[in-house]
Design a protein around this motif. Structure first.
Motif, mmCIF file in Angstrom:
data_model
loop_
_atom_site.group_PDB
_atom_site.id
_atom_site.type_symbol
_atom_site.label_atom_id
_atom_site.label_comp_id
_atom_site.label_asym_id
_atom_site.label_seq_id
_atom_site.Cartn_x
_atom_site.Cartn_y
_atom_site.Cartn_z
ATOM 1 N N HIS A 32 56.744 42.161 4.438
ATOM 2 C CA HIS A 32 57.833 43.074 4.089
ATOM 3 C C HIS A 32 58.059 43.207 2.593
ATOM 4 C CE1 HIS A 32 58.299 42.834 8.307
ATOM 5 N NE2 HIS A 32 58.570 41.552 8.244
ATOM 6 N N HIS A 33 57.085 42.864 1.832
ATOM 7 C CA HIS A 33 57.215 43.053 0.397
ATOM 8 C C HIS A 33 55.873 43.513 -0.142
ATOM 9 C CE1 HIS A 33 55.188 39.236 0.510
ATOM 10 N NE2 HIS A 33 56.154 38.775 1.253
ATOM 11 N N VAL A 34 55.855 43.936 -1.377
ATOM 12 C CA VAL A 34 54.611 44.487 -1.916
ATOM 13 C C VAL A 34 54.093 43.712 -3.123
ATOM 14 C CG1 VAL A 34 54.884 46.840 -1.052
ATOM 15 C CG2 VAL A 34 55.963 46.185 -3.200
ATOM 16 N N TRP A 35 54.645 42.541 -3.383
ATOM 17 C CA TRP A 35 54.223 41.846 -4.606
ATOM 18 C C TRP A 35 52.819 41.279 -4.514
ATOM 19 C CZ3 TRP A 35 53.429 36.725 -3.460
ATOM 20 C CH2 TRP A 35 54.188 36.173 -2.422
ATOM 21 N N ASP A 36 52.325 41.039 -3.326
ATOM 22 C CA ASP A 36 50.942 40.582 -3.187
ATOM 23 C C ASP A 36 50.139 41.619 -2.408
ATOM 24 O OD1 ASP A 36 52.281 40.258 -0.885
ATOM 25 O OD2 ASP A 36 51.860 38.124 -0.652
ATOM 26 N N LEU A 37 50.433 42.862 -2.714
ATOM 27 C CA LEU A 37 49.897 43.984 -1.946
ATOM 28 C C LEU A 37 48.375 43.990 -1.856
ATOM 29 C CD1 LEU A 37 50.434 46.646 -0.456
ATOM 30 C CD2 LEU A 37 50.534 47.778 -2.673
ATOM 31 N N ASP A 63 43.173 44.277 1.002
ATOM 32 C CA ASP A 63 41.825 43.732 1.219
ATOM 33 C C ASP A 63 41.650 43.270 2.659
ATOM 34 O OD1 ASP A 63 41.157 44.192 -1.417
ATOM 35 O OD2 ASP A 63 41.623 42.155 -2.068
ATOM 36 N N GLU A 64 42.680 42.597 3.179
ATOM 37 C CA GLU A 64 42.594 42.095 4.554
ATOM 38 C C GLU A 64 42.420 43.261 5.531
ATOM 39 O OE1 GLU A 64 46.053 40.035 6.109
ATOM 40 O OE2 GLU A 64 45.126 39.873 8.086
ATOM 41 N N TYR A 65 43.240 44.272 5.358
ATOM 42 C CA TYR A 65 43.202 45.419 6.272
ATOM 43 C C TYR A 65 41.842 46.128 6.210
ATOM 44 C CZ TYR A 65 44.687 49.726 8.610
ATOM 45 O OH TYR A 65 44.798 50.788 9.471
ATOM 46 N N CYS A 66 41.391 46.401 4.980
ATOM 47 C CA CYS A 66 40.126 47.132 4.822
ATOM 48 C C CYS A 66 38.950 46.322 5.344
ATOM 49 C CB CYS A 66 39.896 47.495 3.352
ATOM 50 S SG CYS A 66 41.095 48.691 2.742
ATOM 51 N N TYR A 67 38.974 45.010 5.094
ATOM 52 C CA TYR A 67 37.885 44.153 5.574
ATOM 53 C C TYR A 67 37.756 44.263 7.089
ATOM 54 C CZ TYR A 67 35.228 39.990 6.779
ATOM 55 O OH TYR A 67 34.285 39.133 7.305
ATOM 56 N N ARG A 68 38.879 44.104 7.773
ATOM 57 C CA ARG A 68 38.852 44.116 9.232
ATOM 58 C C ARG A 68 38.448 45.506 9.749
ATOM 59 N NH1 ARG A 68 43.623 42.744 9.893
ATOM 60 N NH2 ARG A 68 43.541 40.522 9.665
ATOM 61 N N PHE A 69 39.004 46.527 9.118
ATOM 62 C CA PHE A 69 38.677 47.909 9.494
ATOM 63 C C PHE A 69 37.177 48.162 9.342
ATOM 64 C CE2 PHE A 69 38.069 52.406 8.823
ATOM 65 C CZ PHE A 69 38.948 53.010 9.706
ATOM 66 N N ASN A 70 36.610 47.818 8.208
ATOM 67 C CA ASN A 70 35.206 48.111 7.934
ATOM 68 C C ASN A 70 34.254 47.263 8.769
ATOM 69 O OD1 ASN A 70 36.010 50.027 6.099
ATOM 70 N ND2 ASN A 70 35.906 48.644 4.340
ATOM 71 N N ARG A 71 34.629 46.013 8.981
ATOM 72 C CA ARG A 71 33.769 45.129 9.771
ATOM 73 C C ARG A 71 33.708 45.551 11.230
ATOM 74 N NH1 ARG A 71 30.013 42.264 7.195
ATOM 75 N NH2 ARG A 71 30.724 42.705 5.106
ATOM 76 N N SER A 72 34.716 46.262 11.690
ATOM 77 C CA SER A 72 34.732 46.637 13.103
ATOM 78 C C SER A 72 33.596 47.603 13.419
ATOM 79 C CB SER A 72 36.085 47.250 13.481
ATOM 80 O OG SER A 72 36.260 48.496 12.851
#
Ligand SMILES: [Zn+2]
Length: 296
Positions: free
Chosen positions: A250-255, A260-269
């Protein structure tokens, strides 16, 4: 949920990594399967060391454990549970919160949070798979208003550039990077890292993309249309990413780590290799990372 990924089933995973010994043996295989190289003296031969699964240099006697100099370095809780965290983060379609990990694994939430952050470091794009063919790029704002709705004060707005590779059925690759300005330098840096220069790139008519036609010979700029009507796939991808982010944290300070996590999982699928195994290779090859250095 796991079936979507060409990876170990939970049952297979449990069978394969049921003890600390199993985990150490797997880490040793990943680390030294292609040969040993002594970190101290550069010697290439080793023998079994003490403790189990470690290797000892036959020249200088330096002993290295399978976890040393990896992201498993100095993990203070059960190694089997650390494997479970990697497994769940890799294979859950939408990822997993540290609270949920804590409940599943009977670990402190803070412990899960810290280790999950290390796993996320291993999910950072290698830059080895640039977008080819048809690409679209746009910037968007994260945080700000969305955070305000939740009554949070730490939600300063963040600018993010997003690039997709389009295939017939939709989006087949996705990258996102937080940038400070939507200028040609920042946008260009992102695009050079993630998009092949001969790709057919389409952007809107923002001036920041103009100079990049010198690098990307097939770059075309078209009007965005009302609410991005001319970029439906890209805008759907951005909406999905934002929706996931709202649910996960719920915050964006470590956005950037979350992007990276989202894109990694998306691309690896879309890839054939196992997502768990790939992430483990990255965990072993990454430099150790102290949690106190992670949050910036
Ligand atoms: Zn040595």
């Amino acid at each position: 949920m796991e079936q979507r990924f060409k990876s170990l089933s939970l049952f297979e995973f449990q069978e394969r990594y049921s003890s600390k010994g199993d985990c150490l043996a797997y880490l040793a295989e990943l680390k030294w399967g292609n040969g040993f190289l002594c970190r101290k003296c550069g010697h290439g031969k080793s023998c079994k060391g003490v403790p189990a699964a470690s290797r000892q240099c036959t020249s200088c006697n330096y002993t290295e454990s399978p976890t040393a100099n990896t992201l498993f370095h100095m993990v203070k809780f059960d190694l089997v549970k650390a494997f479970y965290i990697v497994y769940f983060v890799a294979t859950n379609k939408k990822g997993i919160t540290s609270t949920e990990l804590s409940r599943k694994l009977e670990l402190r939430q803070k412990t899960c949070w810290s280790f999950k952050r290390k796993v996320m470091k291993a999910m950072k794009s290698s830059g080895d798979h640039p977008i080819t063919g048809t690409a679209e790029v746009d910037e968007t704002v994260f945080g700000g208003q969305e955070e305000g709705v939740r009554g949070r004060k730490n939600g300063s707005k963040k600018l993010v550039v997003v690039g997709i590779q389009k295939k017939k059925k939709g989006v087949s690759r996705l990258y996102a990077r937080e940038i400070s300005h939507a200028d040609a330098a920042s946008l260009g840096d992102f695009m050079k890292h993630h998009i092949a220069v001969d790709a057919n790139v389409t952007t809107d008519q923002w001036s920041g993309y103009g100079p990049l036609a010198k690098v990307f010979e097939n770059l075309v700029q078209i009007p965005s249309g009302k609410k991005g009507a001319n970029f439906p796939d890209l805008h759907r991808a951005i909406m999905n990413l934002k929706g996931w982010l709202r649910g996960m944290h719920h915050h964006v300070w470590d956005l950037q780590d979350y992007l990276d996590e989202y894109c990694y999982r998306f691309n690896r699928s879309f890839m054939k290799e196992g997502i768990f195994e790939n992430l483990m290779i990255r965990m072993v090859n990454a430099s150790p990372c102290l949690i106190k250095n992670i949050s910036n």
